[in-house]
Design an enzyme around this catalytic site. Structure first.
Site, PDB file in Angstrom:
ATOM      1  N   TYR A 174      -2.186   5.031   5.252  1.00 56.91           N
ATOM      2  CA  TYR A 174      -1.008   4.187   3.990  1.00 56.91           C
ATOM      3  C   TYR A 174       0.031   2.848   4.661  1.00 56.91           C
ATOM      4  O   TYR A 174       0.998   3.559   5.672  1.00 56.91           O
ATOM      5  CB  TYR A 174      -0.885   4.959   2.889  1.00 56.91           C
ATOM      6  CG  TYR A 174      -0.269   4.847   2.044  1.00 56.91           C
ATOM      7  CD1 TYR A 174      -0.282   3.290   1.826  1.00 56.91           C
ATOM      8  CD2 TYR A 174       1.116   5.037   1.098  1.00 56.91           C
ATOM      9  CE1 TYR A 174      -0.072   2.999   0.468  1.00 56.91           C
ATOM     10  CE2 TYR A 174       1.216   4.772  -0.388  1.00 56.91           C
ATOM     11  CZ  TYR A 174       0.799   3.726  -0.248  1.00 56.91           C
ATOM     12  OH  TYR A 174       1.493   3.192  -1.634  1.00 56.91           O
ATOM     13  N   LYS A 202      -5.497   2.831   3.215  1.00 58.14           N
ATOM     14  CA  LYS A 202      -4.521   2.225   2.102  1.00 58.14           C
ATOM     15  C   LYS A 202      -4.034   0.932   2.976  1.00 58.14           C
ATOM     16  O   LYS A 202      -2.502   1.466   3.103  1.00 58.14           O
ATOM     17  CB  LYS A 202      -4.678   3.161   1.311  1.00 58.14           C
ATOM     18  CG  LYS A 202      -3.527   2.735  -0.449  1.00 58.14           C
ATOM     19  CD  LYS A 202      -2.506   3.203  -0.820  1.00 58.14           C
ATOM     20  CE  LYS A 202      -2.576   2.254  -2.177  1.00 58.14           C
ATOM     21  NZ  LYS A 202      -1.971   2.971  -3.111  1.00 58.14           N
TER      22      LYS A 202
END
EC number: 4.1.3.16
Length: 333
Positions: A174, A202
């Site tokens: 992330y 992500k």
């Protein structure tokens, strides 16, 4: 310093064999041949807002109510304890309770991603194991950033490698530089993509060139790229991203799932028209007004938003009117 792109761990051969045992699922806009995935991240994931009561306690009844409303939307799964879940403001006990609550309400065919990133590697490992025990399918691990000056690519590769080695569930990287002030470098991502227990990233930075390079350079790996915002979702899909973890899905989940479907069906003009109407509302609930704006907008669409936890402050009346106007002028209210 050039990172080695071939990392080693005694657990990797076993993890790689387990992942190869599963049939390949859909990736991006096509299904290329090759080795298989254990899970499919293709689709839309709302990073759930955490409901609080007027006294700023986690309101589990309102959380369950939101989950019932989201059940009719064809999300691939849900994300808990991300940036939009006010993760840094939750006590360890609350984090576990939120994961358990959502897991109990979520159908087994929908994935549950849970944020487990902490500042130290040891704490991240411990929380990741706990999240798995509470029912999470995937750990979403944000970059540690407090000592960002020391967070070189080599340090971050070492951190994520140790977390992935120890994690009983797959790991998604992330990168959210707007919150952390730290971008997980492309070099580090490409090295980590080879780890059998790291299944994707992500990316919330919005650099489409970077995302395209991630997709291009990890085609031989079991690795999926997820857009971290609805504002560049279509562009990400056009370059081969698998899905999106988008704050706006808390509010406009059905339209975002429609955009996902239009892209997969190659209906690009319709997808572009829809994407245009989503850009300004997305900016309003992310960069412009943040989580207070997201929660206020949720209330206009039948969900419980409620207060944020201090020190996040509610919107002023002029800000509420500006936010409403953004949704109205784009045809959503």
């Amino acid at each position: 310093m050039v990172l080695s792109t071939r990392l080693t761990s005694p657990l990797w051969p076993t993890l790689a064999a387990l992942r190869r045992a599963a049939p390949r699922q859909h990736r991006g806009l096509s299904t290329p041949s090759g080795s298989g995935y254990t899970l499919n991240l293709g689709g839309i994931f709302p990073p759930l807002a955490t409901p609080f009561s007027p006294t700023q306690e986690v309101d589990y009844a309102q959380l369950e109510g939101n989950l019932r409303r989201y059940a009719s939307i064809p999300f691939r799964g849900l994300v808990v304890l991300g940036s939009n879940g006010e993760y840094p403001y939750l006590a360890p006990r609350e984090r576990m309770e939120v994961v358990s609550c959502v897991r109990q309400a979520l159908p087994r065919d929908r994935l549950l991603l849970a944020g487990s990133g902490c500042e130290s590697t040891q704490a991240t490992i411990e929380l990741t194991v706990s999240m798995a025990e509470a029912g999470a399918d995937v750990a979403l691990v944000v970059t540690p950033c407090y000592y960002r000056g020391a967070m070189s690519s080599a340090a971050l590769v070492q951190h994520y490698t140790e977390v992935a080695d120890a994690s009983p569930i797959p790991v998604v990287l992330y990168s959210v530089p707007a919150n952390t002030g730290l971008d997980l470098s492309l070099e580090a991502v490409l090295a980590l993509a080879q780890h059998p227990n790291i299944v994707g990233i992500k990316d919330s930075g919005g650099d489409i060139t970077r995302m395209g390079l991630m997709v291009h350079k990890t085609q031989q790996e079991d690795f999926q790229v997820l857009a971290g915002s609805a504002g560049f979702l279509l562009a990400s899909y056009a370059l081969g991203a698998s899905g999106g973890i988008c704050a706006l899905a808390n509010v406009l989940g059905a339209p975002l799932c429609q955009l996902d479907r239009l892209c997969r069906e190659g209906r690009w003009q319709e997808a572009r028209d829809l994407q245009h109407r989503l850009i300004e509302p997305n900016m309003a609930v992310t960069r412009r007004f943040g989580i207070p704006g997201l929660k206020k907008a949720m209330e206009w669409f039948g969900y419980y938003g409620g207060p944020c936890r201090a020190p996040l402050a509610p919107l002023s009346p002029p800000q509420v009117e500006e936010l409403r106007g953004t949704f109205s002028t784009n045809g959503w209210l």
